[in-house]
Scaffold this motif. Structure first.
Motif, short mmCIF file in Angstrom:
data_model
loop_
_atom_site.label_atom_id
_atom_site.label_comp_id
_atom_site.label_asym_id
_atom_site.label_seq_id
_atom_site.Cartn_x
_atom_site.Cartn_y
_atom_site.Cartn_z
N TYR A 151 -7.64 7.32 49.81
CA TYR A 151 -7.11 6.87 48.52
C TYR A 151 -7.03 5.34 48.45
O TYR A 151 -6.99 4.76 47.38
CB TYR A 151 -5.72 7.48 48.28
CG TYR A 151 -5.22 7.32 46.87
CD1 TYR A 151 -5.67 8.16 45.86
CD2 TYR A 151 -4.31 6.32 46.55
CE1 TYR A 151 -5.22 8.01 44.56
CE2 TYR A 151 -3.85 6.16 45.25
CZ TYR A 151 -4.31 7.00 44.26
OH TYR A 151 -3.86 6.85 42.98
N THR A 198 -6.42 1.81 36.46
CA THR A 198 -5.56 2.53 37.39
C THR A 198 -6.39 3.32 38.39
O THR A 198 -7.58 3.60 38.15
CB THR A 198 -4.65 3.51 36.64
OG1 THR A 198 -5.47 4.55 36.07
CG2 THR A 198 -3.84 2.81 35.55
N ALA A 239 -6.14 6.40 38.82
CA ALA A 239 -6.52 7.61 38.09
C ALA A 239 -7.78 7.38 37.26
O ALA A 239 -8.64 8.27 37.16
CB ALA A 239 -5.36 8.08 37.21
N ASP A 240 -7.92 6.19 36.66
CA ASP A 240 -9.14 5.86 35.93
C ASP A 240 -10.34 5.90 36.87
O ASP A 240 -11.38 6.47 36.55
CB ASP A 240 -9.05 4.46 35.31
CG ASP A 240 -8.03 4.34 34.20
OD1 ASP A 240 -7.72 5.35 33.54
OD2 ASP A 240 -7.52 3.21 34.00
N GLU A 248 -10.71 7.50 39.59
CA GLU A 248 -11.02 8.87 40.03
C GLU A 248 -12.01 9.54 39.07
O GLU A 248 -12.71 10.47 39.47
CB GLU A 248 -9.75 9.71 40.10
CG GLU A 248 -8.84 9.36 41.25
CD GLU A 248 -7.55 10.16 41.23
OE1 GLU A 248 -7.43 11.12 40.42
OE2 GLU A 248 -6.67 9.84 42.04
N CYS A 249 -12.06 9.07 37.83
CA CYS A 249 -12.93 9.67 36.82
C CYS A 249 -14.31 9.02 36.74
O CYS A 249 -15.14 9.42 35.93
CB CYS A 249 -12.25 9.59 35.45
SG CYS A 249 -10.72 10.52 35.35
#
Length: 125
Positions: free
Chosen positions: A54, A74, A76-77, A79-80
């Motif tokens: 991570y 982020t 999370a961004d 990760e996409c």
């Protein structure tokens, strides 16, 4: 005389782009040089302690200062991202932080002229 100007931000363009929740595609971005603080924060983050892989997401989210119209990126961004874009950002990060720039000085083998050329990323020609 030495050039004392230090470039600390580098522009990039993702091969595919990041599609946000509103459906807007973001390809052009800016990455800053990493600092020791960026690296140290990784060691303290519980998400990285739980899953060391991570760390690259967290690190990239700290050093990407703009992606399209987004001023904050982020983990999370990231990760996409498509895997091609994620690999591009990892290599771009390594290039600017290890080299300090995205070009290298080279010399023509035929005429011996010196010039700077852009370092291609893996898969580029």
């Amino acid at each position: 005389m030495h050039d004392t100007a230090l470039t600390t931000e580098f522009v990039f363009s993702l091969p595919r782009g990041f599609m946000d929740e509103a459906g807007q595609l973001h390809r052009e971005g800016t990455m800053r040089l990493a600092t020791a603080r960026d690296e140290l924060m990784l060691q303290k983050d519980p998400r990285v302690q739980a899953q060391s892989t991570y760390g690259i997401l967290l690190l990239l989210s700290q050093v990407i200062v703009r992606l399209g119209t987004l001023n904050t990126v982020t983990p999370a961004d990231l990760e996409c991202l498509f895997t091609q874009d994620f690999a591009y950002l990892r290599e771009f990060y390594n290039r600017v932080n290890q080299q300090g720039h995205t070009t290298i000085a080279t010399q023509c083998p035929q005429c011996a002229a010196t010039f700077e050329t852009e370092l291609p990323l893996a898969g580029e020609s």
